[in-house]
Write a protein that holds these residues in place. Structure first.
Motif, mmCIF file in Angstrom:
data_model
loop_
_atom_site.group_PDB
_atom_site.id
_atom_site.type_symbol
_atom_site.label_atom_id
_atom_site.label_comp_id
_atom_site.label_asym_id
_atom_site.label_seq_id
_atom_site.Cartn_x
_atom_site.Cartn_y
_atom_site.Cartn_z
ATOM 1 N N MET A 43 0.813 -1.222 0.000
ATOM 2 C CA MET A 43 0.000 0.000 0.000
ATOM 3 C C MET A 43 0.842 1.266 0.000
ATOM 4 N N PHE A 44 1.824 1.334 0.901
ATOM 5 C CA PHE A 44 2.538 2.604 1.093
ATOM 6 C C PHE A 44 3.914 2.639 0.434
ATOM 7 N N LYS A 45 4.541 1.482 0.265
ATOM 8 C CA LYS A 45 5.905 1.508 -0.282
ATOM 9 C C LYS A 45 5.936 1.161 -1.772
ATOM 10 N N GLY A 46 4.774 0.767 -2.311
ATOM 11 C CA GLY A 46 4.718 0.473 -3.736
ATOM 12 C C GLY A 46 5.473 -0.781 -4.146
ATOM 13 N N LEU A 47 5.760 -1.675 -3.203
ATOM 14 C CA LEU A 47 6.443 -2.919 -3.564
ATOM 15 C C LEU A 47 5.452 -3.835 -4.292
ATOM 16 N N ARG A 48 5.998 -4.672 -5.187
ATOM 17 C CA ARG A 48 5.105 -5.528 -5.984
ATOM 18 C C ARG A 48 5.553 -6.977 -6.077
ATOM 19 N N THR A 49 6.842 -7.222 -5.997
ATOM 20 C CA THR A 49 7.319 -8.578 -6.273
ATOM 21 C C THR A 49 7.764 -9.281 -4.991
ATOM 22 N N PHE A 50 7.854 -10.610 -5.097
ATOM 23 C CA PHE A 50 8.281 -11.413 -3.960
ATOM 24 C C PHE A 50 9.639 -10.936 -3.437
ATOM 25 N N SER A 51 10.573 -10.693 -4.351
ATOM 26 C CA SER A 51 11.912 -10.332 -3.871
ATOM 27 C C SER A 51 11.922 -8.940 -3.245
ATOM 28 N N GLU A 52 11.090 -8.030 -3.765
ATOM 29 C CA GLU A 52 11.002 -6.720 -3.127
ATOM 30 C C GLU A 52 10.436 -6.857 -1.706
ATOM 31 N N LEU A 53 9.384 -7.673 -1.574
ATOM 32 C CA LEU A 53 8.758 -7.857 -0.259
ATOM 33 C C LEU A 53 9.728 -8.543 0.706
ATOM 34 N N ALA A 54 10.486 -9.503 0.193
ATOM 35 C CA ALA A 54 11.437 -10.228 1.049
ATOM 36 C C ALA A 54 12.552 -9.301 1.535
ATOM 37 N N GLY A 55 12.811 -8.205 0.791
ATOM 38 C CA GLY A 55 13.878 -7.292 1.154
ATOM 39 C C GLY A 55 13.446 -6.190 2.113
ATOM 40 N N SER A 56 12.185 -6.204 2.542
ATOM 41 C CA SER A 56 11.685 -5.137 3.415
ATOM 42 C C SER A 56 12.394 -5.154 4.775
ATOM 43 N N ASP A 57 12.329 -4.008 5.474
ATOM 44 C CA ASP A 57 13.140 -3.789 6.681
ATOM 45 C C ASP A 57 13.070 -4.891 7.730
ATOM 46 N N GLU A 58 11.886 -5.502 7.892
ATOM 47 C CA GLU A 58 11.731 -6.455 8.988
ATOM 48 C C GLU A 58 12.286 -7.832 8.667
ATOM 49 N N LYS A 59 12.794 -8.028 7.431
ATOM 50 C CA LYS A 59 13.487 -9.264 7.051
ATOM 51 C C LYS A 59 12.634 -10.504 7.327
ATOM 52 N N ILE A 60 11.453 -10.500 6.734
ATOM 53 C CA ILE A 60 10.567 -11.658 6.842
ATOM 54 C C ILE A 60 11.229 -12.867 6.166
ATOM 55 N N ALA A 61 11.130 -14.031 6.795
ATOM 56 C CA ALA A 61 11.706 -15.250 6.193
ATOM 57 C C ALA A 61 10.887 -15.618 4.949
ATOM 58 N N THR A 62 11.555 -16.137 3.909
ATOM 59 C CA THR A 62 10.854 -16.357 2.638
ATOM 60 C C THR A 62 9.748 -17.403 2.755
ATOM 61 N N ASN A 63 9.915 -18.400 3.630
ATOM 62 C CA ASN A 63 8.819 -19.380 3.771
ATOM 63 C C ASN A 63 7.598 -18.740 4.439
ATOM 64 N N ILE A 64 7.826 -17.828 5.380
ATOM 65 C CA ILE A 64 6.690 -17.125 5.994
ATOM 66 C C ILE A 64 6.055 -16.182 4.977
ATOM 67 N N LEU A 65 6.881 -15.513 4.200
ATOM 68 C CA LEU A 65 6.348 -14.610 3.168
ATOM 69 C C LEU A 65 5.449 -15.369 2.188
ATOM 70 N N SER A 66 5.916 -16.515 1.721
ATOM 71 C CA SER A 66 5.104 -17.334 0.795
ATOM 72 C C SER A 66 3.776 -17.701 1.418
ATOM 73 N N ASP A 67 3.844 -18.150 2.667
ATOM 74 C CA ASP A 67 2.635 -18.581 3.359
ATOM 75 C C ASP A 67 1.661 -17.420 3.522
ATOM 76 N N ARG A 68 2.153 -16.260 3.963
ATOM 77 C CA ARG A 68 1.257 -15.132 4.216
ATOM 78 C C ARG A 68 0.686 -14.575 2.912
ATOM 79 N N LEU A 69 1.478 -14.583 1.838
ATOM 80 C CA LEU A 69 0.940 -14.134 0.547
ATOM 81 C C LEU A 69 -0.210 -15.042 0.099
ATOM 82 N N ALA A 70 -0.034 -16.343 0.300
ATOM 83 C CA ALA A 70 -1.101 -17.285 -0.082
ATOM 84 C C ALA A 70 -2.343 -17.057 0.778
ATOM 85 N N ARG A 71 -2.155 -16.817 2.069
ATOM 86 C CA ARG A 71 -3.303 -16.569 2.947
ATOM 87 C C ARG A 71 -4.021 -15.279 2.573
ATOM 88 N N LEU A 72 -3.245 -14.235 2.269
ATOM 89 C CA LEU A 72 -3.854 -12.943 1.916
ATOM 90 C C LEU A 72 -4.606 -13.053 0.592
#
Lengths: 138, 138
Positions: free
Chosen positions: B35-64
């Motif tokens: 919404m606010f940072k304009g990120l769009r891709t998996f790798s952009e999201l994985a690079g965000s400040d809080e350093k979300i683990a990629t397996n959690i990122l995959s899971d949360r994207l699927a849930r969302l």
């Protein structure tokens, strides 16, 4: 209250900082119960709809107290019983909770009473003023 | 999207229902990044400040995606790359996120840029209209 040092945080993002407090959701339900349902005691909170486990409730109450969101005081009528009350910092969560309620009620079938939702939607400022007033008088 | 059945929910409370989606906080940080940072891709999201683990990122994207909050589409310029975009339901989280930011910035030392905070505080409706407009044009 001692603020969490910046170094121990995930990031300086205000949303991330709030989520570190309300991480697993239980804490925000406790704030809801104190704010909107007028619950005050441990046993009242333990009896809320979501059936929080008492060990989790104890832990989250301690965390919320450490975060300056609620205070714990002896009941004036029964010193053995503790009452939990929101601080100003806790009451100031009302606008965020109101927006979460409106979003959820827009997209999911909820148990929120339609007349409350209408009041929240049509006159949010009045609704929030009433919450603050009820709290100041309570 | 298939709505979660009422029976499987913790309660019918709208706040509880929202927290079942945003439970551990990571999901709301993903919504923030889109919404606010304009990120769009998996790798952009994985690079965000809080350093979300990629397996959690995959899971949360699927849930969302399952919750109807974002959609996943092939990038028009590179079909192997997926782009994530908020739906209307996702964009409608903006008022709640704004209130969370204001609350957090009031009580904690955050990295939120002062000029953005001022705009959110003084003209929330305008701020939200700008977010929606930027999204519609993006």
């Amino acid at each position: 209250m001692k603020a969490k040092s910046r170094a121990s945080r995930r990031s300086g993002c205000p949303i991330s900082i709030a989520l570190e407090i309300f991480g697993d959701g239980w804490s925000l339900l406790i704030v809801r119960d104190l704010m909107f349902k007028g619950l005050r005691t441990f046993s009242e909170l333990a009896g809320s709809d979501e059936k929080i486990a008492t060990n989790i409730l104890s832990d989250r109450l301690a965390r919320l107290e450490a975060a300056g969101i609620l205070t714990r005081r002896s009941d004036p009528d029964d010193a053995r019983r503790m009452n939990y009350r929101l601080t100003q910092k806790g009451i100031d969560l009302a606008p965020a909770l109101l927006e979460i309620v409106l979003w959820s009620a827009r997209y999911a079938q909820t148990d929120a009473p339609p007349n409350i939702l209408r009041a929240m939607r049509s006159h949010p400022e009045q609704f929030l003023a009433d919450v603050r007033k009820a709290w100041a008088n309570g």
